[in-house]
Design an enzyme around this catalytic site. Structure first.
Site, PDB file in Angstrom:
ATOM      1  N   TYR A 277      -6.162  -3.947  -3.967  1.00 36.90           N
ATOM      2  CA  TYR A 277      -4.977  -4.319  -3.436  1.00 36.90           C
ATOM      3  C   TYR A 277      -3.661  -3.878  -4.187  1.00 36.90           C
ATOM      4  CZ  TYR A 277      -0.796  -6.696  -1.326  1.00 36.90           C
ATOM      5  OH  TYR A 277       0.531  -6.732  -0.846  1.00 36.90           O
TER       6      TYR A 277
HETATM    7  N1  LIG Z   1       3.339 -12.048   2.349  1.00 39.12           N
HETATM    8  C1  LIG Z   1       3.401 -11.839   0.997  1.00 39.12           C
HETATM    9  O1  LIG Z   1       3.247 -12.951   0.260  1.00 39.12           O
HETATM   10  C2  LIG Z   1       3.423 -10.476   0.453  1.00 39.12           C
HETATM   11  C3  LIG Z   1       3.532 -10.268  -0.980  1.00 39.12           C
HETATM   12  C4  LIG Z   1       3.453  -9.069  -1.544  1.00 39.12           C
HETATM   13  C5  LIG Z   1       3.637  -7.906  -0.577  1.00 39.12           C
HETATM   14  N2  LIG Z   1       3.275  -8.080   0.863  1.00 39.12           N
HETATM   15  C6  LIG Z   1       3.543  -6.889   1.617  1.00 39.12           C
HETATM   16  O2  LIG Z   1       4.673  -7.115   2.617  1.00 39.12           O
HETATM   17  C7  LIG Z   1       4.209  -6.527   3.874  1.00 39.12           C
HETATM   18  C8  LIG Z   1       4.158  -7.482   4.712  1.00 39.12           C
HETATM   19  O3  LIG Z   1       3.464  -8.405   4.698  1.00 39.12           O
HETATM   20  P1  LIG Z   1       3.012  -9.614   5.597  1.00 39.12           P
HETATM   21  O4  LIG Z   1       2.862 -10.999   4.642  1.00 39.12           O
HETATM   22  O5  LIG Z   1       4.002  -9.919   6.616  1.00 39.12           O
HETATM   23  O6  LIG Z   1       1.594  -9.332   6.184  1.00 39.12           O
HETATM   24  P2  LIG Z   1       0.750  -9.451   7.593  1.00 39.12           P
HETATM   25  O7  LIG Z   1      -0.610  -9.024   7.467  1.00 39.12           O
HETATM   26  O8  LIG Z   1       1.407 -10.649   8.263  1.00 39.12           O
HETATM   27  O9  LIG Z   1       1.710  -8.049   8.054  1.00 39.12           O
HETATM   28  C9  LIG Z   1       1.273  -6.810   8.143  1.00 39.12           C
HETATM   29  C10 LIG Z   1       1.233  -6.153   9.656  1.00 39.12           C
HETATM   30  O10 LIG Z   1       0.911  -4.787   9.521  1.00 39.12           O
HETATM   31  C11 LIG Z   1      -0.046  -4.601  10.448  1.00 39.12           C
HETATM   32  N3  LIG Z   1      -0.992  -3.508  10.122  1.00 39.12           N
HETATM   33  C12 LIG Z   1      -1.861  -3.522   9.016  1.00 39.12           C
HETATM   34  N4  LIG Z   1      -2.466  -2.115   9.113  1.00 39.12           N
HETATM   35  C13 LIG Z   1      -1.860  -1.521   9.922  1.00 39.12           C
HETATM   36  C14 LIG Z   1      -1.935  -0.150  10.428  1.00 39.12           C
HETATM   37  N5  LIG Z   1      -2.629   0.569   9.685  1.00 39.12           N
HETATM   38  N6  LIG Z   1      -1.286   0.110  11.552  1.00 39.12           N
HETATM   39  C15 LIG Z   1      -0.332  -0.733  11.955  1.00 39.12           C
HETATM   40  N7  LIG Z   1      -0.157  -1.866  11.837  1.00 39.12           N
HETATM   41  C16 LIG Z   1      -0.940  -2.145  10.547  1.00 39.12           C
HETATM   42  C17 LIG Z   1      -1.105  -6.040  10.523  1.00 39.12           C
HETATM   43  O11 LIG Z   1      -1.647  -6.140  12.006  1.00 39.12           O
HETATM   44  C18 LIG Z   1       0.199  -7.120  10.284  1.00 39.12           C
HETATM   45  O12 LIG Z   1       0.369  -7.658  11.555  1.00 39.12           O
HETATM   46  C19 LIG Z   1       2.830  -6.116   3.372  1.00 39.12           C
HETATM   47  O13 LIG Z   1       3.047  -4.655   3.183  1.00 39.12           O
HETATM   48  C20 LIG Z   1       2.194  -6.571   2.154  1.00 39.12           C
HETATM   49  O14 LIG Z   1       1.268  -6.030   1.485  1.00 39.12           O
HETATM   50  C21 LIG Z   1       3.681  -9.269   0.969  1.00 39.12           C
END
Ligand SMILES: NC(=O)c1ccc[n+]([C@@H]2O[C@H](COP(=O)([O-])OP(=O)(O)OC[C@H]3O[C@@H](n4cnc5c(N)ncnc54)[C@H](O)[C@@H]3O)[C@@H](O)[C@H]2O)c1
Ligand SMILES: *[C@@H]1O[C@H](CO)[C@@H](O)[C@H](O)[C@H]1NC(C)=O
Ligand SMILES: *[C@@H]1O[C@H](CO)[C@@H](O)[C@H](O)[C@H]1NC(C)=O
Length: 482
Positions: A277
């Protein structure tokens, strides 16, 4: 071995076994002297029909196959109790989404997109939010819409965690006039149609395959969404959109990997990822550099630090610990090899949303043109968005125990080296300087908001906490960071 290939193997074996058995019977039958032509035909038809049914079953119920595999694999047993059961429900097939451009197009679709994309205030932004049905994406979309910006969401609603939670977020957004299209970021044709229909000033790219440990089980989904998907979004923004939008996208604190110099600063090295990741997020930062350099795209990467809050992600520790505490199931906590508690710089969602909006507002214009010419250098930025005060995970659990009114059944084990890092701690001075980012929510206050939402959303009866099981169970997997 990865479950995906095992599922395929199992399916292939199923078909081969059926075929082999059939062939054996055909031989036995063929040796019978009185075999009439018609019964021979009937028999062949039966075999064909059986094979057809096996194939149909395999196509329609891959999750059943992967379910039985994963329960026996033990690979998911890192998280005892609730979490492992749930992840097994999702099939890898659905994580890659489906091609949906066929569903979209036409005059009424374009009208709907334009209406959602249109700002309601002077100088308002028009933002494409990918991953809008996700945790951070839904919150950012609501905040943008609330201040009068135009928002079009896009999400593939994959089943990495319970898609019904994503659908509920989509309904919430719809009630505020924000449309979330059911589409994959790898669908270039759909993206082009979308950029033709609306003139986005900004893209907030949050769609990704999240989760640190799940990468060991489904590595290709990380490559598909976090590397190929990012390229797909940058391609259309660089070469198709006119004018080019500015891009703000989610990287991750996980790029700091094995660093121990705290607090983590943007200048620190990020070349030792501890998980696939993290490696895909680091790759994303390099890819961003190249698109900025060649095409003049304004690109801002945001390194989020363990974001939590209402409408959160069921695969994250604070969320599935709440389920486990509620239902009396044991939870597993990690200790580092030298006996220290794992610590996280837990960051409340509202603070992260302010950071995302601040980054969008200060992004600066892209300088490229549709024909590929760059008129000059465009901004390329990266910021930490954390809370700046790491808290032991054991303290997070103590707060949840207090809020839920029930003791956790804790097991403490030494942290396996499967992607998690012992601690995270953000230095946010760049974000503070450039767009006034100042996290203000303590873990106590933030978890109180989360638990209020959690109890309400899952219709849990606090009176039943002492003995009860949650009335509804939703998907969970294990991940403390990401
Ligand atoms: N929540 C955290 O603590 C955290 C920390 C660091 C980074 N991030 C990053 O922040 C972003 C948002 O994270 P989140 O916590 O809201 O995660 P989340 O999984 O709730 O949201 C990501 C969304 O993207 C959609 N998705 C995934 N692959 C896809 C694709 N190929 N096409 C279209 N949609 C797709 C998923 O269905 C999901 O709804 C992500 O990039 C994640 O890596 C989150
Ligand atoms: C899971 O929890 C049960 C108690 O509910 C315990 O008996 C078992 O040993 C645990 N398994 C793992 C793999 O932690
Ligand atoms: C945070 O980062 C800034 C800018 O890189 C640096 O000047 C400052 O000393 C750092 N703070 C700490 C506590 O390390």
């Amino acid at each position: 071995m990865m479950p995906h290939s095992n599922v395929v193997d199992a399916a292939a074996k199923g078909v081969k076994l059926g075929g082999g058995g059939g062939a054996l019977m055909v031989r036995r039958v063929a040796s019978g002297k009185l075999l009439s032509a018609s019964s021979h035909l009937l028999f062949r038809a039966t075999i064909l029909a059986t094979l057809g049914l096996v194939c149909l079953f395999t196509v329609h119920y891959p999750s059943l196959l992967s379910h039985s595999f994963r329960l026996s694999s033990g690979a998911a047993a890192v998280a005892n109790g609730s979490s492992q059961r749930v992840a097994s429900r999702s099939s890898h097939r659905s994580l890659l989404g489906s091609s949906s451009s066929a569903k979209y197009g036409g005059a009424s679709w374009e009208r709907e997109v334009r209406r959602s994309a249109a700002p309601r205030r002077d100088g308002g932004l028009s933002v494409l939010v990918t991953g809008a049905a996700g945790f951070v994406g839904a919150h950012c979309s609501l905040a943008l819409r609330a201040r009068g910006d135009g928002v079009v969401g896009l999400d593939n609603f994959n089943s990495y965690y319970d898609p019904s939670l994503k659908r509920a977020r989509q309904r919430l957004l719809a009630s505020r006039g924000v449309v979330v299209l059911d589409a994959d970021i790898n669908d270039a044709a759909l993206l082009e149609r979308l950029f033709d229909a609306a003139r986005f000033t900004h893209v907030l790219h949050l769609a990704a395959q999240a989760g640190v440990r799940y990468a060991m089980r489904a590595p290709q989904t990380y490559v598909a969404s976090n590397v190929a998907g990012l390229v797909s979004v940058l391609e259309v923004a660089a070469k198709h959109a006119d004018p080019q939008p500015a891009i703000v996208w989610a990287s991750s604190s996980s790029v700091y990997g094995l660093n121990t110099d705290a607090p983590f600063s943007e200048e620190h090295r990020t070349d030792r990822p501890a998980s696939l990741y993290a490696a895909t997020k680091k790759a994303g930062e390099a890819i961003a550099h190249s698109y900025n350099h060649i095409y003049g795209l304004s690109i801002t990467g945001l390194r989020f630090f363990t974001v939590y809050g209402p409408w959160g992600r069921p695969d994250m520790a604070y969320f599935f610990f709440s389920f486990s505490i509620f239902s009396g199931e044991p939870i597993t906590l990690f200790r580092t090899a030298d006996g220290a508690d794992a610590r996280r710089d837990f960051t409340y969602i509202d603070d992260v949303v302010k950071g995302c909006l601040g980054a969008l507002d200060t992004a600066g214009k892209s300088t490229g043109t549709k024909s590929g010419k760059k008129r000059g250098p465009a901004p390329l930025r990266v910021y930490n968005l954390g809370n700046t005060s790491p808290v032991p995970v054991t303290r997070m659990v103590a707060i949840l125990e207090k809020l839920l009114g029930k003791k956790a059944n804790k097991r403490v084990v030494t942290m396996p080296s499967n992607g998690d890092v012992p601690f995270t701690h953000a230095n946010v001075s760049h974000a503070t300087h450039d767009f006034g980012y100042r996290p203000t929510t303590s873990l106590d206050a933030g978890l109180r908001h989360f638990v209020d939402w959690f109890v309400h959303y899952y219709k849990l009866d606090p009176a039943k906490i002492a003995m009860g099981k949650p009335t509804k169970r939703k998907s969970m997997d294990m991940s403390a960071t990401s």
